[in-house]
Design a protein around this motif. Structure first.
Motif, PDB file in Angstrom:
ATOM      1  N   ASN B 164     106.712  74.890-106.266  1.00 45.26           N
ATOM      2  CA  ASN B 164     105.659  73.874-106.431  1.00 45.26           C
ATOM      3  C   ASN B 164     105.880  72.709-105.470  1.00 45.26           C
ATOM      4  OD1 ASN B 164     103.370  72.787-108.258  1.00 45.26           O
ATOM      5  ND2 ASN B 164     104.845  71.108-108.186  1.00 45.26           N
ATOM      6  N   HIS B 165     107.138  72.268-105.347  1.00 48.13           N
ATOM      7  CA  HIS B 165     107.444  71.168-104.422  1.00 48.13           C
ATOM      8  C   HIS B 165     107.120  71.569-102.977  1.00 48.13           C
ATOM      9  CE1 HIS B 165     109.292  67.382-103.277  1.00 48.13           C
ATOM     10  NE2 HIS B 165     110.008  68.015-102.368  1.00 48.13           N
ATOM     11  N   LEU B 166     107.442  72.811-102.618  1.00 47.51           N
ATOM     12  CA  LEU B 166     107.156  73.275-101.253  1.00 47.51           C
ATOM     13  C   LEU B 166     105.650  73.358-100.996  1.00 47.51           C
ATOM     14  CD1 LEU B 166     109.846  76.081-100.807  1.00 47.51           C
ATOM     15  CD2 LEU B 166     109.985  73.691-100.108  1.00 47.51           C
ATOM     16  N   PHE B 167     104.899  73.794-102.003  1.00 51.24           N
ATOM     17  CA  PHE B 167     103.434  73.798-101.848  1.00 51.24           C
ATOM     18  C   PHE B 167     102.924  72.361-101.669  1.00 51.24           C
ATOM     19  CE2 PHE B 167     103.642  77.916-104.419  1.00 51.24           C
ATOM     20  CZ  PHE B 167     103.398  78.726-103.321  1.00 51.24           C
ATOM     21  N   GLY B 168     103.560  71.433-102.371  1.00 47.48           N
ATOM     22  CA  GLY B 168     103.199  70.019-102.209  1.00 47.48           C
ATOM     23  C   GLY B 168     103.421  69.550-100.780  1.00 47.48           C
ATOM     24  N   ILE B 169     104.538  69.943-100.200  1.00 48.53           N
ATOM     25  CA  ILE B 169     104.821  69.562 -98.806  1.00 48.53           C
ATOM     26  C   ILE B 169     103.792  70.200 -97.870  1.00 48.53           C
ATOM     27  CG2 ILE B 169     106.466  69.828 -96.887  1.00 48.53           C
ATOM     28  CD1 ILE B 169     108.714  69.566 -98.984  1.00 48.53           C
ATOM     29  N   ALA B 170     103.465  71.468 -98.109  1.00 49.36           N
ATOM     30  CA  ALA B 170     102.480  72.159 -97.262  1.00 49.36           C
ATOM     31  C   ALA B 170     101.152  71.397 -97.274  1.00 49.36           C
ATOM     32  CB  ALA B 170     102.283  73.594 -97.734  1.00 49.36           C
ATOM     33  N   LYS B 171     100.711  71.027 -98.470  1.00 55.10           N
ATOM     34  CA  LYS B 171      99.448  70.283 -98.590  1.00 55.10           C
ATOM     35  C   LYS B 171      99.545  68.923 -97.873  1.00 55.10           C
ATOM     36  CE  LYS B 171      96.352  68.270-102.041  1.00 55.10           C
ATOM     37  NZ  LYS B 171      95.165  68.941-102.555  1.00 55.10           N
ATOM     38  N   GLN B 172     100.664  68.258 -98.056  1.00 52.51           N
ATOM     39  CA  GLN B 172     100.891  66.956 -97.429  1.00 52.51           C
ATOM     40  C   GLN B 172     100.847  67.060 -95.897  1.00 52.51           C
ATOM     41  OE1 GLN B 172     104.601  64.717 -98.694  1.00 52.51           O
ATOM     42  NE2 GLN B 172     105.270  65.386 -96.687  1.00 52.51           N
ATOM     43  N   GLU B 173     101.493  68.068 -95.343  1.00 55.03           N
ATOM     44  CA  GLU B 173     101.530  68.212 -93.880  1.00 55.03           C
ATOM     45  C   GLU B 173     100.128  68.486 -93.334  1.00 55.03           C
ATOM     46  OE1 GLU B 173     104.279  67.520 -91.988  1.00 55.03           O
ATOM     47  OE2 GLU B 173     105.024  66.905 -93.953  1.00 55.03           O
ATOM     48  N   LEU B 174      99.374  69.350 -94.023  1.00 55.93           N
ATOM     49  CA  LEU B 174      98.004  69.639 -93.585  1.00 55.93           C
ATOM     50  C   LEU B 174      97.146  68.374 -93.629  1.00 55.93           C
ATOM     51  CD1 LEU B 174      97.268  73.037 -95.364  1.00 55.93           C
ATOM     52  CD2 LEU B 174      97.846  72.662 -92.961  1.00 55.93           C
ATOM     53  N   GLU B 227     111.491  66.293 -95.410  1.00 56.01           N
ATOM     54  CA  GLU B 227     110.969  67.629 -95.171  1.00 56.01           C
ATOM     55  C   GLU B 227     111.848  68.375 -94.163  1.00 56.01           C
ATOM     56  OE1 GLU B 227     109.220  64.813 -95.116  1.00 56.01           O
ATOM     57  OE2 GLU B 227     108.136  65.060 -97.009  1.00 56.01           O
TER      58      GLU B 227
END
Lengths: 245, 245
Positions: B164-174, B227
């Motif tokens: 879940n945290h990694l998906f959060g980072i993915a969304k943040q980077e996009l 990150e």
């Protein structure tokens, strides 16, 4: 641009990896004339006299593969998530990018119509021809700049490569106590359902989110060294992110 | 055990968190007589004269909440992923565990019938009564020892909390480049489909899997410090795991 063709019909794909295989498969199925060449040594003039050449080789090989190209009408694209479109500037008048945002293994079937295709072209006509082609193959075509594409590639590493490794660890830990991985599937499905409709950071759960130190300490004691390092770092980052929100 | 009842009908739930809320909701819907008590202070004798008491409080509060219980016939269970069943030994003749393996938020609906319930009982009759109740609520009931349950809880942290945290980072980077998170959904769906039918370690893809150092270095340059630390560690671990396979 010379308007020699109104739509892309004949295609040469150079490469022997998963992307070359995938594009060859879907384009052949859709009735395009496709030459698939697995090495530079096989390149003959007739393979260059097509509407589109797709370079589907590793990032570091792209420039070498295209080094002898001087294309007038044929569009030249690469398929990389990380390389600028501009690396093709000396090799074709019309060039661009045709990047499939998906994890591709020959062994595992994907529904191509659902793969996001990130398209870029060095001029309007090239972009339009590439996006027409893309729209015939996929329902999800995006106009994405080189800079955006690099960000997408990084996000994809977090959302796919890194999560995949964590799922591997989960399966491995369960295996130690003869518990089937399937027991986690409803949890995994719910995790995915949640992140699709929420900001993942805002629906974070678990011991790190609660800063539950005794539970985290017990967990670390049961893990091997590599898994413990990951546990420690990700827990720290979740705690920190939670304080920032 | 005194065979005072043949099946569990009346239930008291102690707690005010997500698990207490979830059990109260599903058991009430299924026609059970449920008392839901949000704090110890509300506990009156009548609430203890039921077939089952479910302790759905934080790990560290369990022993304090049950400290005054001396139950003869009423079954006492906790709902923790990490605590031994044995912590209830002094408080009831018949005790066990009723652990729901799911990420639960009041705001987000779940299909309860799909939640794995991990059941443990200190004797056969208790286990049988608990598993009968569980089978009325969920299609997925597992007999799981305290030791196995702890391993499941750790695996769930990797498969849910950390991903879940990694998906959060993915969304943040996009988001930095105004790219909608939706662009990653087909990739995420494929990632999940793959791990359900393969060993995740064996279908790993990406720059770390290929040990593609130039790409990884470029990615790290574009990331913030937190990150980048995650990127570095997980890439190292993927490279290492790949060498071990």
């Amino acid at each position: 641009m010379n308007k020699i063709f109104l739509e892309i019909q004949s295609i040469t794909i150079i490469g022997k990896g998963n992307v070359a295989w995938l594009y060859n498969d879907i384009m052949t199925k859709n009735g395009f004339v496709v030459n698939c060449i697995s090495s530079r040594k096989e390149i003959r003039n007739e393979y260059l006299e097509v509407d589109l050449i797709i370079i589907a080789v590793s990032d570091k090989a792209i420039e070498e593969v295209v080094s002898k190209f001087k294309l007038e009408n044929t569009i030249l694209v690469h398929t990389s998530g990380t390389m600028d479109m501009g690396i093709l500037i000396n090799n074709a008048k019309n060039y661009g990018v045709f990047y499939p945002l998906q994890t591709i293994s020959k062994a595992i079937e994907v529904d191509f119509s659902n793969i996001p295709l990130c398209i870029e072209g060095n001029n309007e006509k090239t972009f339009s021809l590439l996006s027409n082609l893309a729209n015939k193959l996929s329902k999800k075509v995006y106009k994405i700049s080189s800079d955006q594409r690099k960000e997408i590639h990084i996000a994809a590493v977090f959302a796919n490569n890194f999560t995949n490794h964590l799922f591997g660890i989960a399966k491995q830990e369960l295996g130690k106590k003869d518990i089937p991985f399937e027991i986690l599937f409803p949890l995994i499905d719910q995790t995915i359902a949640k992140i699709k409709t929420n900001n993942p950071f805002e629906v974070q759960t678990g011991p790190a989110k609660r800063n539950d130190i005794p539970v985290m300490e017990k967990h670390k004691l049961r893990l091997g060294e590599d898994e413990r390092e990951i546990y420690k770092l990700l827990s720290e980052k979740i705690i920190k992110k939670n304080q920032e929100l």
